[in-house]
Write an enzyme that holds these catalytic residues in place. Structure first.
Site, PDB file in Angstrom:
ATOM      1  N   GLU A   1       0.701  -1.013  -0.139  1.00  0.00           N
ATOM      2  CA  GLU A   1       0.265  -0.090   0.118  1.00  0.00           C
ATOM      3  C   GLU A   1       0.794   1.313   0.140  1.00  0.00           C
ATOM      4  O   GLU A   1       0.852   2.123   0.782  1.00  0.00           O
ATOM      5  CB  GLU A   1      -0.957   0.114   1.173  1.00  0.00           C
ATOM      6  CG  GLU A   1      -1.960  -1.257   1.275  1.00  0.00           C
ATOM      7  CD  GLU A   1      -2.694  -1.243   2.441  1.00  0.00           C
ATOM      8  OE1 GLU A   1      -2.693  -0.538   3.272  1.00  0.00           O
ATOM      9  OE2 GLU A   1      -3.659  -2.243   2.271  1.00  0.00           O
TER      10      GLU A   1
ATOM     11  N   GLU B   1      -6.087 -10.928  -1.403  1.00  0.00           N
ATOM     12  CA  GLU B   1      -6.995 -10.962  -0.067  1.00  0.00           C
ATOM     13  C   GLU B   1      -8.244 -10.744  -0.620  1.00  0.00           C
ATOM     14  O   GLU B   1      -8.976  -9.764  -0.143  1.00  0.00           O
ATOM     15  CB  GLU B   1      -6.319  -9.535   0.442  1.00  0.00           C
ATOM     16  CG  GLU B   1      -5.069  -9.387   0.887  1.00  0.00           C
ATOM     17  CD  GLU B   1      -4.669  -7.982   1.709  1.00  0.00           C
ATOM     18  OE1 GLU B   1      -5.415  -7.529   2.257  1.00  0.00           O
ATOM     19  OE2 GLU B   1      -3.469  -7.818   1.692  1.00  0.00           O
TER      20      GLU B   1
END
Ligand code: XIL
Length: 396
Positions: A181, A286
């Site tokens: 991220e 995910e």
């Protein structure tokens, strides 16, 4: 009726006796309902397939595991993992705050447990995650006076952490989410402490340190909302920069924290094609599908939170039939794209194993009942499971 009973028996893997009939009437009724829901949407239920078997020619199937499961306190979930997954990712225990909560004090017990769990079962173990702005203790970015640390010190801390952690699991953890991220929604660099203290090259440096610590490990960049064009372009730029500097990067993980209506299958497809076009492996790392309403647009931005309100928690017991079907169709649409591009995708990992323990029960609103995975709170396969299995068999 006898036929229906044997069908339920097959679905639930529970022998049905007169005694269990009275004891678990609710469970049976629910299964009958699911069975009819499956028929209603045209997906063949009663299929006790193993996901990893069904997709063995396409990609690995993974799950994020919590410590409760790994340490034997949730045996039914562990049984699902053994049956369906050939890859695992620790949900939390390899994050910095767990591995090095205080300077130089490494705590490996829980991470060792997950690695042992995977090694014993011959699973592909993914390390998650080395460098992230979240779940990283504040000491990492501070000097002894609590002031922001200087670049040289932070680089040293980064190197120590990466070489200790990656070195410990060399040859066992086969791939690492090196940086997680690093980007904003508009594709620019997130102004994290890593970025502000070290500068943009913290990403390349982290990859270089990881490669040095285990030259045979695969190294990945991982992020969410890469299906949105501006952010995807940011990630493409970041990856191209690593490639231009001859830094090893093997793949990009698109997290896949999806909603029922976002992203479109076309956006997912474009994302897979874009990263594969750079010669990289693509992973869905995910995966889950949030079925609950939201009042703020979060992406999967972990810092976003909103207060609990009853209208944000409309399915506190179970998902109504129409929503169950919508979720099944949604999963089928997604897996049709994954199967179509199986030559580019090495792994599809779910963020969790079953609904009862999904992080989406507590984020971005604490204490809700979400239903984002393929197995329900009783560890039973949902219509979405059967829909996914059908996409491998190409019977649609
Ligand atoms: C989540 C875990 O599932 C939670 O248990 C924890 O409280 C917070 O982190 N993106 C990621 C994952 O890369 O590490 C996050 O996992 C979910 C969003």
């Amino acid at each position: 009726m006898p036929h229906l009973l044997s069908e339920i028996q097959r679905l639930t893997h529970h022998p049905i006796t007169m005694k269990s009939m009275s004891m678990s009437r609710m469970a049976i009724l629910r299964t009958m309902f699911l069975f009819s829901a499956c028929i209603g949407i045209g997906f063949a239920c009663g299929d006790d397939s193993s996901l990893k078997e069904v997709f063995r020619h396409h990609f690995m199937i993974g799950g994020a595991l919590n410590d409760e499961l790994v340490s034997g306190k949730d045996p039914q979930a562990a049984a699902l993992v053994e049956r369906h997954f050939n890859s695992i990712t620790p949900e939390n225990v390899m994050k910095w705050e767990h591995l090095q909560p205080e300077p130089g004090k490494f705590t490996f017990e829980a991470a060792d447990r997950v690695v042992e769990f995977g090694v014993k079962r011959g699973m592909f173990i993914v390390g998650h995650t080395l460098i992230w702005h979240h779940q990283t203790p504040s000491w990492v970015f501070q000097d002894s006076n609590g002031k922001p640390v200087d670049r040289k010190t932070l680089l040293k801390r980064m190197k120590d952490h990466i070489s200790t952690v990656v070195g410990r699991y060399r040859g066992k953890v086969r791939g690492w989410d090196v940086v997680n991220e690093a980007l904003n929604e508009d594709g620019s660099m997130r102004q994290s402490s890593w970025m502000m203290v070290i500068g943009e090259d913290y990403v390349a440096t982290a990859f270089a340190y990881a490669h040095e610590a285990d030259p045979s490990a695969e190294l990945y960049y991982n992020d969410f909302s890469l299906e949105n064009e501006p952010k995807r372009h940011g990630a493409l730029r970041l990856v191209k920069d690593l490639q231009a500097r001859k830094i090893r990067i093997d793949g990009v993980g698109t997290q896949g924290h999806y909603k029922l209506d976002w992203p479109s299958p076309a956006q997912v497809e474009q994302t897979i094609e874009a990263f594969a076009g750079l010669g990289l492996g693509v992973m869905i790392t995910e995966l889950d599908v949030d079925v609950l309403p939201y009042d703020i647009e979060t992406g999967a931005e972990i810092s976003m939170r909103t207060e609990f309100r009853a209208e944000l928690n409309p399915y506190p017991t179970s998902l109504p039939p129409d929503k169950e079907q919508e979720l099944a169709r949604r999963y089928a649409d997604l897996f049709r794209v994954f199967v179509k591009h199986a030559d580019k995708i090495s792994r599809v990992t779910f963020w969790g194993v079953y609904d009862g323990r999904s992080w989406l029960n507590d984020w971005p609103v604490r204490g809700r009942t979400n239903h984002p995975l393929l197995f329900d709170r009783s560890y039973r396969p949902k219509p979405a499971f059967f829909a996914v299995v059908q996409t491998a068999r190409k019977i649609h």
